[in-house]
Enzyme design. Structure first.
Site, short mmCIF file in Angstrom:
data_model
loop_
_atom_site.label_atom_id
_atom_site.label_comp_id
_atom_site.label_asym_id
_atom_site.label_seq_id
_atom_site.Cartn_x
_atom_site.Cartn_y
_atom_site.Cartn_z
N ILE A 11 -3.94 2.59 0.38
CA ILE A 11 -4.53 1.82 -0.73
C ILE A 11 -3.41 1.17 -1.53
CG2 ILE A 11 -6.60 3.25 -0.85
CD1 ILE A 11 -5.42 4.59 -3.34
N VAL A 35 0.83 -1.21 0.00
CA VAL A 35 0.00 0.00 0.00
C VAL A 35 0.86 1.26 0.00
CG1 VAL A 35 -1.94 -1.16 1.13
CG2 VAL A 35 -0.27 0.08 2.52
N ASP A 36 0.23 2.35 -0.40
CA ASP A 36 0.91 3.65 -0.39
C ASP A 36 0.58 4.40 0.90
OD1 ASP A 36 -1.67 4.65 -0.72
OD2 ASP A 36 -1.39 5.13 -2.84
N ALA A 37 0.95 5.65 0.98
CA ALA A 37 0.74 6.45 2.19
C ALA A 37 -0.74 6.65 2.51
CB ALA A 37 1.43 7.80 2.05
N MET A 38 -1.61 6.46 1.51
CA MET A 38 -3.05 6.61 1.73
C MET A 38 -3.69 5.31 2.21
SD MET A 38 -4.08 9.04 -1.51
CE MET A 38 -3.24 8.01 -2.71
#
Length: 145
Positions: A24, A19-22
């Site tokens: 997702i 996942v990324d920083a968001m």
């Protein structure tokens, strides 16, 4: 002559590293999920790309990969990767993909995609299907009952 629809399904669970920083799934990881789908397909339908190389000398590189994002997949969620073999007379291996999330309302489509692989032997593109691949197609696509 009617062909069988060859579809494999495998479950994935989103890990922190995907996942990324968001929170997702990072877009590039969907290609890894497609790879998971191809691996599950190969196990279910006896299509082993490593064996194709070691026994016949054919590499099967991806030459096309596309992915259409519909809805996000998040950390710790489970999803189903559905991998469908697309029959073709050309010397190619084509798969379509759908990634779903199961919800209380049913399956929710998250992502669709397609990959195309070709056959290389000794660094040269094969314009015809290798005999072993043609035999595999005859076994699975036209298998009765």
């Amino acid at each position: 002559m009617e062909t069988n629809l060859l579809v494999a399904r495998t479950e994935i669970k989103v890990r922190f590293c995907e996942v990324d920083a968001m929170g997702i799934v990072w877009h590039g990881n969907y290609l890894k999920f497609f790879e998971d789908g191809r691996d599950a397909f190969g196990k279910e339908f006896d299509l082993d790309f490593v064996e194709l190389y070691s026994s016949q000398g054919y590499l099967t590189p991806l030459v096309t990969a596309n992915c259409d994002y519909k809805r996000p997949l998040r950390l710790q969620e489970k999803a189903i990767v559905e991998t469908t073999f697309v029959p073709t007379e050309a010397a190619k291996i084509i798969f379509d993909y759908k990634i779903y999330r199961d919800t209380s309302r049913g399956r929710e489509l998250l992502t669709t995609g397609k990959t195309i692989q070709v056959f290389l032997k000794d660094g040269e593109l094969s314009i015809t299907n290798p005999d072993c691949y043609q035999q595999w197609k005859e076994k699975w696509l036209y298998k009765k009952g």
